[in-house]
Enzyme design. Structure first.
Site, PDB file in Angstrom:
ATOM      1  N   ARG A  67       2.107  11.384 -12.248  1.00 53.74           N
ATOM      2  CA  ARG A  67       2.346  10.240 -11.342  1.00 53.74           C
ATOM      3  C   ARG A  67       1.045   9.971 -10.588  1.00 53.74           C
ATOM      4  O   ARG A  67       0.445  10.901 -10.045  1.00 53.74           O
ATOM      5  CB  ARG A  67       3.490  10.529 -10.358  1.00 53.74           C
ATOM      6  N   CYS A 132      13.996   5.023   1.765  1.00 52.39           N
ATOM      7  CA  CYS A 132      13.794   6.048   0.745  1.00 52.39           C
ATOM      8  C   CYS A 132      14.224   7.427   1.258  1.00 52.39           C
ATOM      9  O   CYS A 132      15.084   7.529   2.139  1.00 52.39           O
ATOM     10  CB  CYS A 132      12.353   6.050   0.246  1.00 52.39           C
ATOM     11  N   ASP A 201       3.409   8.411   0.737  1.00 54.05           N
ATOM     12  CA  ASP A 201       2.908   9.054  -0.483  1.00 54.05           C
ATOM     13  C   ASP A 201       1.403   9.207  -0.438  1.00 54.05           C
ATOM     14  O   ASP A 201       0.841  10.121  -1.040  1.00 54.05           O
ATOM     15  CB  ASP A 201       3.346   8.259  -1.712  1.00 54.05           C
ATOM     16  N   ASN A 211       3.659   3.780   0.556  1.00 55.32           N
ATOM     17  CA  ASN A 211       4.979   4.427   0.549  1.00 55.32           C
ATOM     18  C   ASN A 211       5.903   3.632  -0.364  1.00 55.32           C
ATOM     19  O   ASN A 211       5.504   2.606  -0.929  1.00 55.32           O
ATOM     20  CB  ASN A 211       5.528   4.505   1.982  1.00 55.32           C
ATOM     21  N   LYS A 212       7.124   4.120  -0.498  1.00 56.88           N
ATOM     22  CA  LYS A 212       8.092   3.522  -1.417  1.00 56.88           C
ATOM     23  C   LYS A 212       8.154   2.005  -1.263  1.00 56.88           C
ATOM     24  O   LYS A 212       8.134   1.477  -0.153  1.00 56.88           O
ATOM     25  CB  LYS A 212       9.459   4.150  -1.149  1.00 56.88           C
TER      26      LYS A 212
HETATM   27  P1  RI2 Z   1       8.019  13.537   1.383  1.00 62.70           P
HETATM   28  C1  RI2 Z   1       8.751   9.382  -1.962  1.00 62.70           C
HETATM   29  O1  RI2 Z   1       8.348   8.815  -3.188  1.00 62.70           O
HETATM   30  C2  RI2 Z   1       9.001   8.331  -0.899  1.00 62.70           C
HETATM   31  O2  RI2 Z   1       8.125   7.232  -1.014  1.00 62.70           O
HETATM   32  C3  RI2 Z   1       8.767   9.146   0.340  1.00 62.70           C
HETATM   33  O3  RI2 Z   1       8.546   8.363   1.499  1.00 62.70           O
HETATM   34  C4  RI2 Z   1       7.539   9.940  -0.074  1.00 62.70           C
HETATM   35  O4  RI2 Z   1       7.772  10.286  -1.445  1.00 62.70           O
HETATM   36  C5  RI2 Z   1       7.216  11.150   0.746  1.00 62.70           C
HETATM   37  O5  RI2 Z   1       8.190  12.158   0.595  1.00 62.70           O
HETATM   38  P2  RI2 Z   1       9.165   9.095  -4.574  1.00 62.70           P
HETATM   39  O6  RI2 Z   1       8.726  10.464  -5.070  1.00 62.70           O
HETATM   40  O7  RI2 Z   1       6.756  14.181   0.928  1.00 62.70           O
HETATM   41  O8  RI2 Z   1      10.644   8.999  -4.293  1.00 62.70           O
HETATM   42  O9  RI2 Z   1       7.985  13.213   2.850  1.00 62.70           O
HETATM   43  O10 RI2 Z   1       8.690   8.013  -5.515  1.00 62.70           O
HETATM   44  O11 RI2 Z   1       9.260  14.331   1.014  1.00 62.70           O
END
Ligand code: RI2
Length: 343
Positions: A67, A132, A201, A211-212
């Site tokens: 990713r 998210c 992110d 971010n999302k």
């Molecule tokens: P933590 C997620 O992305 C969301 O965008 C969320 O805000 C971010 O990761 C950070 O997550 P995805 O993996 O590190 O769902 O705070 O695409 O847990």
């Protein structure tokens, strides 16, 4: 560099889980990648330290390619691969497994610390609004609840993958009353919201937050409504490449997450796009909360310079120890790839 055939099955499985989002969330991805490197290190059957290191770098490359946006992933790889010190395979293996364990511990500690800081921004009786699922954002909520504050939450479902359901479930486990809404209802519910709390992110040197998808629109609406918005993000979310003008690549995911093949066929010829993230300019954000304190978005560059200094190589190209970086919050010498999209 060794091929994928030399890689341990847990590297392959972890890479697959990250790519399919079975393992998701920036901090969780970083921890899983460090774990996979430790598993690879325990399994490598190499005659000399250089061959061992080459296989480890190949494992890093495999994990990195999953990713592109969440910078915690390359930051994690750099942390572990930058510490492959030793003159024997035994010593290098020990260095890698120790680094992976240290990294996991740092993640947990950082999340707890930023949670305490973010909790101070929340008041007893506040209604928060989430987007998210972010373990960093929920750490702030958890700390506030543990301080005895009574909170309630409006949770955006977060299309297309509905990570808001995970947030709703975790908030309920904390005893927080939850109202789940579709994404397009967010502006209406901002009138009942005291604080928007989101994760990140990646964070760019100018204070932009990646971010999302949907975060930027939410932030613009929150600003228009006068509702403060905080971003909870450990320093592994800081994107060092952006210090030198590189941009953050926005991941485009499979259209099947948005629409089924049958629905698509019924509509007729259309282009379907599924960007996973967007970029919120710093002027729409009130604070970035990290384990090193809270910052106005525009001043986060100061923290980045302090943490990262100069770095140039990619995680799988690291040749020598980054142990000296421990003194700089453990993340210096971590350098992810740049990307195509300008924050
Ligand atoms: P933590 C997620 O992305 C969301 O965008 C969320 O805000 C971010 O990761 C950070 O997550 P995805 O993996 O590190 O769902 O705070 O695409 O847990």
């Amino acid at each position: 560099m060794p091929g994928d055939a030399d890689l341990h099955e847990s590297v392959e499985e972890t890479a697959e889980d990250i790519a399919t989002m079975e393992t998701r969330g920036a901090a969780t991805i970083a921890a899983a990648a460090a774990d996979a490197l430790a598993a690879q290190a325990r399994a490598v059957d190499a005659d000399d330290p250089d061959a061992f290191r080459a296989t480890m770098r190949a494992a890093g490359r495999r994990l990195y390619d999953t990713r592109p946006t969440a910078v915690s992933l390359p930051n994690s790889l750099r942390y572990v691969l930058g510490r492959m010190e030793g003159d024997t395979v035994h010593d290098v293996r020990a260095a890698v497994t120790t680094a992976a364990a240290d990294f996991a511990e740092r993640l947990d500690t950082a999340q707890d610390e930023l949670g305490e800081i973010g909790a101070n921004r929340l008041r007893d009786g506040d209604t928060i609004l989430t987007h998210c699922h972010s373990t960093d954002a929920l750490s702030c909520v958890r700390a506030a609840v543990e301080q005895g504050k009574e909170l309630s939450a409006i949770v955006k479902e977060t299309r297309p993958r509905r990570q808001g359901h995970i947030t709703a479930s975790e908030l309920r486990e904390m005893g927080v009353p939850v109202t789940l809404v579709v994404d397009s209802a967010a502006r209406r519910y901002l009138d009942e919201t005291d604080h928007v709390v989101v994760g990140a992110d990646a964070i760019a040197a100018d204070g932009s937050v990646i971010n999302k998808i949907g975060t930027s629109g939410l932030a613009v609406n929150a600003r228009e409504r006068g509702v403060p918005i905080m971003v909870a993000a450990q320093t592994i979310k800081l994107h060092p490449d952006t210090l030198t003008g590189h941009t953050v690549e926005i991941e485009m995911r499979d259209e099947a997450e948005v629409i089924s093949a049958e629905e698509r066929a019924e509509i007729g010829e259309v282009t379907v796009e599924n960007p996973a993230f967007d970029v919120t300019p710093p002027r729409y954000l009130d604070a970035i909360v990290t384990e090193s304190g809270q910052f106005p978005p525009e001043s986060v560059v100061t923290l980045m310079r302090e943490l990262f200094g100069e770095s140039a190589t990619r995680p799988w190209e690291v040749q020598e120890s980054a142990a000296s970086a421990d003194d700089r919050a453990g993340l210096a010498d971590v350098e992810p790839d740049g990307g195509a999209e300008r924050p």
